[in-house]
Design an enzyme around this catalytic site. Structure first.
Site: not given
Ligand code: GUN
Length: 281
Positions: A50, A94, A117
């Site tokens: 990322k 995460q 997300d």
């Protein structure tokens, strides 16, 4: 006829180039904060990827690598601070979090406008009614792949195997929004093979190597393998028995090089969207 292999790596590069060009026109570059708690090696690989993507797209990025013992309150305080930062457009924590930490509390704490997300219940709700600002990255990446190869889900029977909040459920929603007839299968589904054989578009997101065998694939189907498993030699593989399925399918995604790179590219799309929302007031 041999199946067309859907090249997620090439499409992800195209998407990221498009994002970069658009980001360069903004007054302030998009900013993404990534939180990684604990030392899960797979999560570390994802987070590194990322960061590279952010550099490629001309984004500002920050990483918070916290020890597994981080108290819940400290994690919540970090999210709160990031929520108020004008230079941070997107916040990603995460998953999975180490045992003892309340994942849902953290996801709920992220400001919905920074939830790149698309995991916050507010954004999940918006997705249900087709009003979403963000699309969850993996399912959105699958839709982008379908579009790239000229596959219109309208009127097709899509079978999604897996009902996770991250992939299965939102994938079904996005396919439904594009007028597919959608069946969601899971561990309690009787005759999984029979359900899969009815699929014009088969999406597997379970995480079990060898789950989808060639006899479960309809002739001419589109087979999308979302899973990332390790085989007995430690090599990355999906849920689908690729060679068998490719003999039946018209289109198929490889693992690696299919959906994985698209997930990351769509995170960049969402971060750009967030930056635009924030810069337009
Ligand atoms: N862990 C596995 N996939 C994802 C994802 O898409 N987002 C986050 N935050 N964590 C993950």
């Amino acid at each position: 006829m041999a199946a067309t292999i859907m090249d997620g790596k090439a499409l992800a590069a195209k998407v990221k180039a498009r994002v970069r060009a658009q980001a360069d026109t903004l007054a302030r570059r998009p900013g993404l904060a990534v939180i990684l708690v604990g030392d899960d090696p797979a999560s570390r690989v994802y987070v590194n990827g990322k960061r590279r993507d952010c550099t490629e797209c001309g984004f500002y990025s920050e990483e918070y690598a916290l020890p597994a013992e981080t108290p819940q309150a400290e994690l919540m305080a970090l999210v709160e601070t990031l929520n108020t930062r004008a230079d941070i457009d997107g916040i990603l924590c995460q998953l999975p979090l180490p045992k003892g930490l309340d994942e849902m509390a953290v996801l709920r704490a992220i400001a919905p406008g920074k939830d790149v997300d698309c995991f916050h219940p507010f954004n999940v709700g918006e997705l249900m009614i087709g009003m979403q600002s963000f699309q969850p990255c993996t399912p959105a990446g699958v839709m982008e792949l379908l579009d790239e190869y000229g596959i219109d889900p309208a009127g097709k029977h899509a079978v999604v195997v897996g009902r996770s909040n991250i992939v299965g459920k939102p994938q079904a929603m996005l396919l439904l929004q594009r007028n597919a007839t959608v069946t969601i299968c899971h561990s309690r589904t009787p005759d999984l093979a029979g359900q899969c054989r009815r699929a014009d578009i088969l999406v597997s997101a379970v995480g079990r190597q060898g789950l989808i065998t060639g006899d479960m694939v309809k002739e001419g189907a589109v087979v999308i393998d979302v899973a990332m498993n390790r085989d007995e030699n430690g090599k990355l593989c999906g849920d689908v028995c690729f060679d068998e399925a490719a003999r039946k399918a018209a289109y198929i995604t490889p693992v690696p090089g299919g959906v994985g790179p698209m997930t990351r590219a769509m995170l960049m799309v969402n971060t750009l969207t967030a930056a635009r929302l924030h810069q337009n007031g």
